[in-house]
Design a protein around this motif. Sequence first.
Motif: not given
Ligand SMILES: NC(=O)c1ccc[n+]([C@@H]2O[C@H](COP(=O)([O-])OP(=O)(O)OC[C@H]3O[C@@H](n4cnc5c(N)ncnc54)[C@H](O)[C@@H]3O)[C@@H](O)[C@H]2O)c1
Length: 369
Positions: A124, A36, A67
Amino acid sequence: MQTPSSHIIVRTPVIDSIGELYATRGLGKKTVLLFDENTRKLFGDAIIESMQRQGFRTVELVVPARETSKSVSTAWKLYGQMIEADVDRSWNLVCAGGGVVGDLGGYIAASYYRGIPVVQLPTTLLAMTDSSIGGKVAINHPLGKNLIGYFHMPELVLIDPALLRTLPSREIYGGLSEVVKYGFIADREFFDLLAAHWSEIVRLEEPWLSKAVSRSAFIKADVVEKDFRETTGLRATLNFGHTFAHGLEKMAEYRNLRHGEAVTIGMVCALFLSHRLGFLAEAELREGLALLARFRFPRGLVRKRFLSLDRDELVESMLSDKKKIDRQLRFVLLDRIGHAFLHDHDIANETVLQAIDDAKGWFEEKKQG
Ligand SMILES: NC(=O)c1ccc[n+]([C@@H]2O[C@H](COP(=O)([O-])OP(=O)(O)OC[C@H]3O[C@@H](n4cnc5c(N)ncnc54)[C@H](O)[C@@H]3O)[C@@H](O)[C@H]2O)c1
Ligand SMILES: [Zn+2]
Protein backbone atom coordinates in the motif's frame (compact mmCIF):
# COMPACT_ATOMS: atom_id res chain seq x y z
CA MET A 1 29.16 3.17 3.06
CA GLN A 2 25.80 2.30 4.63
CA THR A 3 23.46 5.26 4.42
CA PRO A 4 20.24 5.35 6.47
CA SER A 5 18.37 4.30 3.37
CA SER A 6 20.76 1.80 1.79
CA HIS A 7 18.43 -1.03 2.77
CA ILE A 8 15.52 0.61 0.89
CA ILE A 9 15.22 -0.45 -2.74
CA VAL A 10 12.67 1.16 -5.08
CA ARG A 11 12.44 -0.86 -8.29
CA THR A 12 9.96 -2.47 -10.71
CA PRO A 13 9.66 -5.46 -10.60
CA VAL A 14 11.61 -5.69 -7.37
CA ILE A 15 10.77 -9.32 -6.70
CA ASP A 16 12.86 -10.51 -9.64
CA SER A 17 16.03 -9.29 -7.95
CA ILE A 18 15.21 -10.47 -4.44
CA GLY A 19 17.89 -13.21 -4.62
CA GLU A 20 20.68 -10.73 -5.41
CA LEU A 21 19.39 -8.27 -2.82
CA TYR A 22 19.32 -10.97 -0.17
CA ALA A 23 22.95 -11.79 -0.97
CA THR A 24 24.01 -8.19 -0.38
CA ARG A 25 22.66 -8.45 3.19
CA GLY A 26 23.89 -11.98 3.89
CA LEU A 27 20.35 -13.30 4.21
CA GLY A 28 19.60 -17.02 3.74
CA LYS A 29 17.13 -18.30 1.17
CA LYS A 30 14.67 -19.89 3.62
CA THR A 31 11.76 -17.50 3.88
CA VAL A 32 8.38 -17.32 5.54
CA LEU A 33 6.02 -15.19 3.44
CA LEU A 34 3.21 -13.42 5.27
CA PHE A 35 0.24 -12.14 3.23
CA ASP A 36 -3.26 -10.98 3.96
CA GLU A 37 -6.07 -12.59 1.95
CA ASN A 38 -6.07 -9.80 -0.63
CA THR A 39 -2.34 -9.56 -1.21
CA ARG A 40 -2.12 -13.38 -1.38
CA LYS A 41 -4.69 -13.36 -4.18
CA LEU A 42 -3.23 -10.37 -6.00
CA PHE A 43 0.50 -11.04 -5.78
CA GLY A 44 1.06 -14.38 -4.00
CA ASP A 45 1.58 -16.67 -6.99
CA ALA A 46 3.89 -14.26 -8.79
CA ILE A 47 5.99 -13.66 -5.67
CA ILE A 48 6.28 -17.33 -4.75
CA GLU A 49 7.09 -18.42 -8.33
CA SER A 50 9.73 -15.75 -8.73
CA MET A 51 11.35 -16.63 -5.40
CA GLN A 52 11.34 -20.36 -6.14
CA ARG A 53 12.96 -19.67 -9.53
CA GLN A 54 15.69 -17.85 -7.63
CA GLY A 55 16.32 -20.85 -5.39
CA PHE A 56 14.27 -19.89 -2.31
CA ARG A 57 12.53 -22.36 -0.03
CA THR A 58 9.25 -20.76 1.09
CA VAL A 59 6.50 -21.28 3.63
CA GLU A 60 3.40 -19.13 3.27
CA LEU A 61 1.10 -17.73 5.94
CA VAL A 62 -2.16 -15.87 5.28
CA VAL A 63 -4.22 -13.72 7.67
CA PRO A 64 -7.57 -11.95 7.22
CA ALA A 65 -7.22 -8.47 5.68
CA ARG A 66 -8.23 -6.42 8.68
CA GLU A 67 -6.82 -4.46 11.60
CA THR A 68 -7.92 -7.15 14.09
CA SER A 69 -5.30 -9.49 12.62
CA LYS A 70 -2.77 -7.46 14.62
CA SER A 71 -3.62 -9.52 17.70
CA VAL A 72 -1.88 -11.83 20.10
CA SER A 73 -4.24 -14.66 19.10
CA THR A 74 -3.34 -14.35 15.40
CA ALA A 75 0.36 -14.18 16.30
CA TRP A 76 0.00 -17.30 18.45
CA LYS A 77 -1.59 -19.21 15.59
CA LEU A 78 1.15 -18.16 13.17
CA TYR A 79 3.93 -19.17 15.61
CA GLY A 80 2.30 -22.62 15.64
CA GLN A 81 2.27 -22.87 11.85
CA MET A 82 5.94 -21.87 11.75
CA ILE A 83 6.96 -24.42 14.39
CA GLU A 84 5.10 -27.13 12.50
CA ALA A 85 6.90 -26.15 9.28
CA ASP A 86 10.28 -26.51 11.07
CA VAL A 87 11.09 -22.82 10.75
CA ASP A 88 14.08 -22.03 12.96
CA ARG A 89 16.53 -19.20 13.52
CA SER A 90 18.14 -19.74 10.10
CA TRP A 91 14.95 -18.50 8.41
CA ASN A 92 13.71 -14.98 7.75
CA LEU A 93 10.26 -13.49 7.18
CA VAL A 94 8.89 -11.32 4.36
CA CYS A 95 5.82 -9.15 5.02
CA ALA A 96 3.94 -8.83 1.71
CA GLY A 97 1.07 -6.43 2.29
CA GLY A 98 0.00 -3.17 3.85
CA GLY A 99 0.73 -1.83 7.32
CA VAL A 100 -1.30 -4.55 9.01
CA VAL A 101 0.84 -7.34 7.51
CA GLY A 102 4.02 -5.29 8.07
CA ASP A 103 3.31 -4.62 11.74
CA LEU A 104 2.12 -8.15 12.50
CA GLY A 105 4.92 -9.84 10.53
CA GLY A 106 7.51 -7.56 12.10
CA TYR A 107 6.17 -8.42 15.55
CA ILE A 108 6.36 -12.13 14.83
CA ALA A 109 9.86 -11.88 13.37
CA ALA A 110 11.05 -9.85 16.38
CA SER A 111 9.85 -12.48 18.83
CA TYR A 112 10.07 -15.88 17.09
CA TYR A 113 13.17 -17.78 18.28
CA ARG A 114 14.17 -14.50 20.03
CA GLY A 115 14.22 -12.75 16.68
CA ILE A 116 14.70 -13.61 13.01
CA PRO A 117 15.42 -11.10 10.22
CA VAL A 118 12.45 -9.36 8.66
CA VAL A 119 12.12 -8.01 5.11
CA GLN A 120 9.33 -5.61 4.21
CA LEU A 121 7.60 -5.86 0.83
CA PRO A 122 4.96 -3.14 1.20
CA THR A 123 1.95 -3.10 -1.14
CA THR A 124 0.00 0.00 0.00
CA LEU A 125 1.13 3.59 -0.41
CA LEU A 126 1.01 4.05 3.36
CA ALA A 127 3.20 1.01 3.90
CA MET A 128 5.69 2.03 1.18
CA THR A 129 6.13 5.52 2.59
CA ASP A 130 5.57 5.09 6.29
CA SER A 131 4.80 1.86 8.15
CA SER A 132 7.44 -0.40 6.54
CA ILE A 133 10.23 2.04 7.39
CA GLY A 134 11.72 2.70 10.78
CA GLY A 135 11.46 -0.62 12.56
CA LYS A 136 8.43 0.01 14.77
CA VAL A 137 6.40 -3.21 14.84
CA ALA A 138 3.39 -3.93 16.98
CA ILE A 139 0.12 -5.67 17.63
CA ASN A 140 -2.93 -4.15 19.30
CA HIS A 141 -4.25 -4.62 22.84
CA PRO A 142 -7.99 -4.31 23.52
CA LEU A 143 -7.11 -1.19 25.54
CA GLY A 144 -5.13 0.51 22.79
CA LYS A 145 -3.62 0.28 19.32
CA ASN A 146 0.05 -0.64 18.75
CA LEU A 147 0.79 -0.92 22.46
CA ILE A 148 2.61 -4.27 22.38
CA GLY A 149 5.66 -4.37 20.17
CA TYR A 150 9.31 -3.92 19.43
CA PHE A 151 11.84 -1.89 17.53
CA HIS A 152 12.92 -4.42 14.88
CA MET A 153 14.63 -2.88 11.87
CA PRO A 154 13.94 -4.52 8.51
CA GLU A 155 17.01 -5.95 6.75
CA LEU A 156 15.53 -4.79 3.45
CA VAL A 157 12.54 -2.73 2.37
CA LEU A 158 11.65 -3.75 -1.18
CA ILE A 159 9.37 -1.20 -2.80
CA ASP A 160 7.71 -1.76 -6.16
CA PRO A 161 5.38 1.21 -6.86
CA ALA A 162 3.75 -0.74 -9.73
CA LEU A 163 2.01 -2.87 -7.09
CA LEU A 164 -0.17 0.14 -6.28
CA ARG A 165 -2.17 -0.17 -9.51
CA THR A 166 -4.81 -2.32 -7.81
CA LEU A 167 -5.10 -0.13 -4.70
CA PRO A 168 -8.46 1.66 -4.26
CA SER A 169 -8.33 5.45 -4.60
CA ARG A 170 -9.30 5.99 -0.97
CA GLU A 171 -6.17 4.10 0.09
CA ILE A 172 -4.08 6.14 -2.37
CA TYR A 173 -5.25 9.41 -0.81
CA GLY A 174 -4.67 7.89 2.63
CA GLY A 175 -1.03 7.25 1.76
CA LEU A 176 -0.65 10.61 0.04
CA SER A 177 -1.46 12.36 3.26
CA GLU A 178 1.77 10.99 4.80
CA VAL A 179 3.63 11.82 1.56
CA VAL A 180 2.55 15.46 1.75
CA LYS A 181 3.44 15.46 5.44
CA TYR A 182 7.09 14.79 4.53
CA GLY A 183 7.10 17.84 2.28
CA PHE A 184 5.69 19.97 5.09
CA ILE A 185 8.06 18.81 7.81
CA ALA A 186 11.32 18.27 5.99
CA ASP A 187 11.63 19.25 2.35
CA ARG A 188 10.42 22.40 0.63
CA GLU A 189 11.61 21.23 -2.78
CA PHE A 190 9.66 18.00 -2.40
CA PHE A 191 6.57 19.97 -1.42
CA ASP A 192 6.92 21.98 -4.66
CA LEU A 193 7.32 18.79 -6.69
CA LEU A 194 4.13 17.39 -5.17
CA ALA A 195 2.23 20.58 -5.90
CA ALA A 196 3.50 20.69 -9.51
CA HIS A 197 2.79 17.03 -10.32
CA TRP A 198 -0.17 16.26 -8.08
CA SER A 199 -2.47 15.02 -10.87
CA GLU A 200 0.16 12.66 -12.27
CA ILE A 201 0.91 11.26 -8.83
CA VAL A 202 -2.76 10.68 -8.03
CA ARG A 203 -3.04 8.81 -11.36
CA LEU A 204 0.07 6.78 -10.36
CA GLU A 205 2.04 8.04 -13.36
CA GLU A 206 5.77 7.57 -13.62
CA PRO A 207 8.32 8.92 -12.98
CA TRP A 208 6.38 11.07 -10.52
CA LEU A 209 4.95 8.21 -8.50
CA SER A 210 8.36 6.65 -7.89
CA LYS A 211 9.85 10.05 -7.06
CA ALA A 212 7.11 10.68 -4.49
CA VAL A 213 7.44 7.21 -2.98
CA SER A 214 11.22 7.13 -2.75
CA ARG A 215 11.62 10.67 -1.46
CA SER A 216 9.06 9.93 1.28
CA ALA A 217 10.71 6.66 2.24
CA PHE A 218 14.14 8.28 2.36
CA ILE A 219 12.96 11.22 4.48
CA LYS A 220 11.39 8.85 6.98
CA ALA A 221 14.51 6.66 7.08
CA ASP A 222 16.70 9.70 7.63
CA VAL A 223 14.58 11.09 10.47
CA VAL A 224 14.38 7.67 12.11
CA GLU A 225 18.12 7.16 11.90
CA LYS A 226 18.82 10.49 13.57
CA ASP A 227 16.38 9.83 16.43
CA PHE A 228 15.70 6.09 16.57
CA ARG A 229 14.12 5.93 20.01
CA GLU A 230 12.31 9.25 19.84
CA THR A 231 14.44 11.09 22.35
CA THR A 232 15.41 14.37 20.67
CA GLY A 233 12.02 15.44 19.32
CA LEU A 234 13.04 14.94 15.68
CA ARG A 235 11.20 11.63 15.18
CA ALA A 236 8.20 13.26 16.86
CA THR A 237 7.94 15.70 13.93
CA LEU A 238 6.65 12.72 11.91
CA ASN A 239 3.50 13.30 13.94
CA PHE A 240 2.67 16.58 12.18
CA GLY A 241 -1.14 16.77 12.04
CA HIS A 242 -1.39 13.64 14.17
CA THR A 243 -2.40 15.18 17.54
CA PHE A 244 -5.60 16.39 15.88
CA ALA A 245 -5.85 13.19 13.79
CA HIS A 246 -5.73 10.89 16.82
CA GLY A 247 -8.52 12.88 18.44
CA LEU A 248 -10.63 12.58 15.28
CA GLU A 249 -9.94 8.86 14.91
CA LYS A 250 -10.85 8.26 18.51
CA MET A 251 -14.14 10.13 18.13
CA ALA A 252 -14.94 8.07 15.03
CA GLU A 253 -14.08 4.97 17.12
CA TYR A 254 -11.54 4.04 14.45
CA ARG A 255 -14.32 3.24 12.01
CA ASN A 256 -15.35 4.92 8.76
CA LEU A 257 -12.40 7.28 8.92
CA ARG A 258 -9.07 6.21 7.45
CA HIS A 259 -5.94 7.26 9.31
CA GLY A 260 -4.76 9.29 6.31
CA GLU A 261 -8.08 11.16 6.12
CA ALA A 262 -7.76 12.10 9.78
CA VAL A 263 -4.18 13.23 9.16
CA THR A 264 -5.19 15.42 6.22
CA ILE A 265 -7.81 17.18 8.35
CA GLY A 266 -5.29 17.28 11.21
CA MET A 267 -2.70 18.99 9.00
CA VAL A 268 -5.22 21.70 8.08
CA CYS A 269 -5.71 22.34 11.82
CA ALA A 270 -1.96 22.23 12.48
CA LEU A 271 -1.26 24.77 9.71
CA PHE A 272 -3.79 27.17 11.21
CA LEU A 273 -2.36 26.62 14.69
CA SER A 274 1.19 27.30 13.43
CA HIS A 275 -0.07 30.52 11.86
CA ARG A 276 -2.11 31.65 14.89
CA LEU A 277 0.88 31.21 17.17
CA GLY A 278 2.91 33.42 14.87
CA PHE A 279 5.30 30.78 13.55
CA LEU A 280 3.98 30.39 10.00
CA ALA A 281 3.55 33.32 7.62
CA GLU A 282 0.18 33.92 5.95
CA ALA A 283 1.53 33.21 2.43
CA GLU A 284 2.93 29.84 3.51
CA LEU A 285 -0.32 28.99 5.27
CA ARG A 286 -2.24 29.65 2.05
CA GLU A 287 0.21 27.63 0.00
CA GLY A 288 -0.03 24.70 2.38
CA LEU A 289 -3.82 24.80 2.33
CA ALA A 290 -3.86 24.94 -1.47
CA LEU A 291 -2.15 21.55 -1.64
CA LEU A 292 -4.39 20.03 1.03
CA ALA A 293 -7.42 21.30 -0.91
CA ARG A 294 -6.56 18.77 -3.61
CA PHE A 295 -7.34 15.78 -1.40
CA ARG A 296 -10.61 13.97 -2.13
CA PHE A 297 -12.77 12.52 0.64
CA PRO A 298 -15.78 10.20 0.40
CA ARG A 299 -19.01 12.23 0.20
CA GLY A 300 -20.15 13.59 3.54
CA LEU A 301 -17.10 12.34 5.41
CA VAL A 302 -15.65 15.71 6.43
CA ARG A 303 -19.05 16.89 7.62
CA LYS A 304 -19.74 13.77 9.64
CA ARG A 305 -16.28 13.20 11.07
CA PHE A 306 -15.11 16.80 11.59
CA LEU A 307 -17.48 19.70 10.88
CA SER A 308 -20.30 18.31 13.00
CA LEU A 309 -18.06 17.60 16.03
CA ASP A 310 -18.18 19.66 19.16
CA ARG A 311 -14.76 21.34 19.36
CA ASP A 312 -14.44 20.92 23.14
CA GLU A 313 -15.15 17.22 22.80
CA LEU A 314 -12.53 17.00 20.10
CA VAL A 315 -9.90 18.58 22.36
CA GLU A 316 -10.95 16.25 25.19
CA SER A 317 -10.53 13.31 22.82
CA MET A 318 -7.09 14.59 21.78
CA LEU A 319 -6.12 14.76 25.46
CA SER A 320 -7.01 11.14 26.04
CA ASP A 321 -4.46 9.99 23.44
CA LYS A 322 -1.70 7.72 24.65
CA LYS A 323 1.00 10.20 23.63
CA LYS A 324 -0.03 12.75 26.21
CA ILE A 325 2.39 13.79 28.94
CA ASP A 326 0.62 15.10 32.05
CA ARG A 327 -2.52 15.83 30.08
CA GLN A 328 -0.69 18.49 28.13
CA LEU A 329 -1.09 18.43 24.39
CA ARG A 330 2.05 18.36 22.31
CA PHE A 331 1.89 19.76 18.83
CA VAL A 332 4.23 19.58 15.89
CA LEU A 333 4.23 23.00 14.24
CA LEU A 334 5.78 24.54 11.14
CA ASP A 335 7.83 27.72 11.03
CA ARG A 336 7.96 27.39 7.26
CA ILE A 337 6.99 24.83 4.65
CA GLY A 338 9.80 22.28 4.86
CA HIS A 339 10.60 22.70 8.54
CA ALA A 340 8.76 21.39 11.60
CA PHE A 341 9.50 21.47 15.30
CA LEU A 342 7.98 19.93 18.39
CA HIS A 343 6.29 22.61 20.47
CA ASP A 344 5.95 21.28 23.98
CA HIS A 345 5.23 24.41 25.97
CA ASP A 346 1.72 25.10 27.06
CA ILE A 347 -0.58 26.31 24.32
CA ALA A 348 -3.74 28.00 25.58
CA ASN A 349 -6.75 25.77 25.02
CA GLU A 350 -8.51 28.71 23.43
CA THR A 351 -5.87 28.95 20.69
CA VAL A 352 -6.28 25.27 19.85
CA LEU A 353 -10.05 25.72 19.71
CA GLN A 354 -9.63 28.72 17.42
CA ALA A 355 -7.40 26.71 15.09
CA ILE A 356 -10.12 24.05 14.91
CA ASP A 357 -12.64 26.78 14.05
CA ASP A 358 -10.30 28.17 11.39
CA ALA A 359 -10.03 24.71 9.85
CA LYS A 360 -13.78 24.18 9.95
CA GLY A 361 -14.33 27.55 8.30
CA TRP A 362 -11.84 26.66 5.58
CA PHE A 363 -13.55 23.34 4.78
CA GLU A 364 -16.97 25.05 4.66
CA GLU A 365 -15.68 27.76 2.33
CA LYS A 366 -13.93 25.26 0.09
CA LYS A 367 -17.18 23.37 -0.35
CA GLN A 368 -19.02 26.45 -1.49
CA GLY A 369 -16.18 27.69 -3.66
N1 LIG B 1 4.85 0.65 12.12
C1 LIG B 1 4.64 1.90 11.81
O1 LIG B 1 5.54 2.75 11.91
C2 LIG B 1 3.28 2.30 11.30
C3 LIG B 1 3.07 3.57 10.77
C4 LIG B 1 1.82 3.89 10.26
C5 LIG B 1 0.80 2.94 10.29
N2 LIG B 1 1.02 1.70 10.82
C6 LIG B 1 -0.04 0.67 10.83
O2 LIG B 1 -0.37 0.38 9.48
C7 LIG B 1 -1.71 -0.14 9.45
C8 LIG B 1 -2.43 0.46 8.27
O3 LIG B 1 -1.77 0.08 7.09
P1 LIG B 1 -2.45 0.20 5.65
O4 LIG B 1 -3.06 1.53 5.51
O5 LIG B 1 -1.44 -0.24 4.67
O6 LIG B 1 -3.68 -0.79 5.77
P2 LIG B 1 -3.89 -2.36 5.44
O7 LIG B 1 -2.67 -3.15 5.66
O8 LIG B 1 -5.10 -2.72 6.19
O9 LIG B 1 -4.22 -2.34 3.88
C9 LIG B 1 -5.39 -1.69 3.42
C10 LIG B 1 -6.20 -2.61 2.50
O10 LIG B 1 -5.58 -2.66 1.21
C11 LIG B 1 -5.44 -4.02 0.80
N3 LIG B 1 -4.29 -4.04 -0.10
C12 LIG B 1 -2.98 -4.04 0.24
N4 LIG B 1 -2.21 -3.89 -0.86
C13 LIG B 1 -3.05 -3.80 -1.91
C14 LIG B 1 -2.86 -3.61 -3.29
N5 LIG B 1 -1.65 -3.43 -3.82
N6 LIG B 1 -3.96 -3.57 -4.09
C15 LIG B 1 -5.20 -3.69 -3.56
N7 LIG B 1 -5.44 -3.84 -2.25
C16 LIG B 1 -4.38 -3.90 -1.44
C17 LIG B 1 -5.30 -4.78 2.06
O11 LIG B 1 -5.62 -6.13 1.88
C18 LIG B 1 -6.30 -4.06 2.97
O12 LIG B 1 -7.59 -4.51 2.70
C19 LIG B 1 -2.32 0.17 10.79
O13 LIG B 1 -2.43 -1.03 11.55
C20 LIG B 1 -1.34 1.12 11.45
O14 LIG B 1 -1.30 0.99 12.86
C21 LIG B 1 2.25 1.38 11.31
ZN1 LIG C 1 0.33 8.63 10.25
